[in-house]
Motif scaffolding. Structure first.
Motif, short mmCIF file in Angstrom:
data_model
loop_
_atom_site.label_atom_id
_atom_site.label_comp_id
_atom_site.label_asym_id
_atom_site.label_seq_id
_atom_site.Cartn_x
_atom_site.Cartn_y
_atom_site.Cartn_z
N ALA A 22 -80.70 -4.47 91.81
CA ALA A 22 -81.71 -5.37 92.40
C ALA A 22 -81.86 -5.12 93.89
N ARG A 23 -80.75 -4.97 94.60
CA ARG A 23 -80.83 -4.73 96.05
C ARG A 23 -81.44 -3.37 96.36
N ALA A 24 -81.08 -2.36 95.59
CA ALA A 24 -81.62 -1.01 95.82
C ALA A 24 -83.13 -0.97 95.57
N LEU A 25 -83.57 -1.62 94.50
CA LEU A 25 -85.01 -1.64 94.21
C LEU A 25 -85.77 -2.44 95.25
N ALA A 26 -85.20 -3.55 95.70
CA ALA A 26 -85.86 -4.36 96.73
C ALA A 26 -86.01 -3.56 98.02
N GLU A 27 -85.01 -2.79 98.36
CA GLU A 27 -85.06 -1.97 99.58
C GLU A 27 -86.01 -0.80 99.42
N ASP A 28 -85.95 -0.14 98.27
CA ASP A 28 -86.72 1.08 98.06
C ASP A 28 -88.18 0.79 97.74
N VAL A 29 -88.42 -0.17 96.88
CA VAL A 29 -89.77 -0.44 96.41
C VAL A 29 -90.46 -1.47 97.30
N GLY A 30 -89.75 -2.52 97.65
CA GLY A 30 -90.35 -3.56 98.48
C GLY A 30 -91.60 -4.13 97.86
N SER A 31 -92.71 -4.04 98.57
CA SER A 31 -93.97 -4.59 98.06
C SER A 31 -94.71 -3.61 97.17
N GLY A 32 -94.17 -2.44 96.97
CA GLY A 32 -94.79 -1.47 96.07
C GLY A 32 -94.84 -0.08 96.68
N VAL A 34 -96.83 3.02 97.57
CA VAL A 34 -98.24 3.26 97.85
C VAL A 34 -98.82 4.33 96.93
N THR A 35 -98.10 5.42 96.73
CA THR A 35 -98.60 6.50 95.87
C THR A 35 -98.75 6.03 94.44
N SER A 36 -97.73 5.36 93.91
CA SER A 36 -97.80 4.86 92.54
C SER A 36 -98.93 3.85 92.37
N LEU A 37 -99.08 2.94 93.34
CA LEU A 37 -100.14 1.94 93.26
C LEU A 37 -101.51 2.60 93.26
N ALA A 38 -101.66 3.72 93.95
CA ALA A 38 -102.95 4.39 94.05
C ALA A 38 -103.25 5.30 92.86
N THR A 39 -102.23 5.75 92.15
CA THR A 39 -102.46 6.78 91.13
C THR A 39 -102.11 6.38 89.70
N VAL A 40 -101.31 5.34 89.52
CA VAL A 40 -100.88 4.95 88.17
C VAL A 40 -101.55 3.63 87.80
N PRO A 41 -102.31 3.62 86.71
CA PRO A 41 -102.99 2.38 86.31
C PRO A 41 -101.98 1.26 86.01
N GLU A 42 -102.34 0.03 86.38
CA GLU A 42 -101.48 -1.11 86.13
C GLU A 42 -101.22 -1.25 84.64
N GLY A 43 -99.99 -1.54 84.28
CA GLY A 43 -99.62 -1.71 82.88
C GLY A 43 -99.26 -0.42 82.16
N ARG A 44 -99.39 0.71 82.82
CA ARG A 44 -99.08 2.00 82.20
C ARG A 44 -97.59 2.07 81.89
N GLN A 45 -97.25 2.53 80.72
CA GLN A 45 -95.86 2.72 80.31
C GLN A 45 -95.66 4.19 79.96
N ALA A 46 -94.43 4.63 80.07
CA ALA A 46 -94.12 6.02 79.76
C ALA A 46 -92.79 6.11 79.04
N GLN A 47 -92.55 7.25 78.46
CA GLN A 47 -91.26 7.55 77.84
C GLN A 47 -90.74 8.83 78.45
N ALA A 48 -89.43 8.96 78.44
CA ALA A 48 -88.81 10.18 78.97
C ALA A 48 -87.71 10.62 78.02
N ARG A 49 -87.37 11.88 78.13
CA ARG A 49 -86.29 12.42 77.31
C ARG A 49 -85.48 13.37 78.18
#
Length: 71
Positions: A22-32, A34-49
């Motif tokens: 929680a602390r790491a995400l709050a520090e790293d992400v904060g209010s969001g 900028v690149t992800s907010l500009a390029t990834v549609p809201e609600g988009r989900q992904a899978q990884a392997r």
């Protein structure tokens, strides 16, 4: 594919891990991010392997799984 078990490191409790994430995400992400907010549609989900081309040791999987669930 060999089976594996992800375990919590012996020096870390579940509560401490959740707090750390929680602390790491709050520090790293904060209010969001900028690149992800500009390029990834809201609600988009992904899978990884994870794919290993050779035998090896995968460390930190337990923590990585908890981080991914947190985001």
């Amino acid at each position: 594919m060999p089976a594996f078990t992800a375990t919590l490191p012996p020096y870390l409790s579940e509560t401490a891990l959740d707090d750390l994430i929680a602390r790491a995400l709050a520090e790293d992400v904060g209010s969001g991010d900028v690149t992800s907010l500009a390029t990834v549609p809201e609600g988009r989900q992904a899978q990884a392997r994870f794919l290993s081309k050779e035998d090896g040791v995968l460390a930190g999987l337990y923590v990585a799984e908890h981080v991914l669930h947190a985001v």
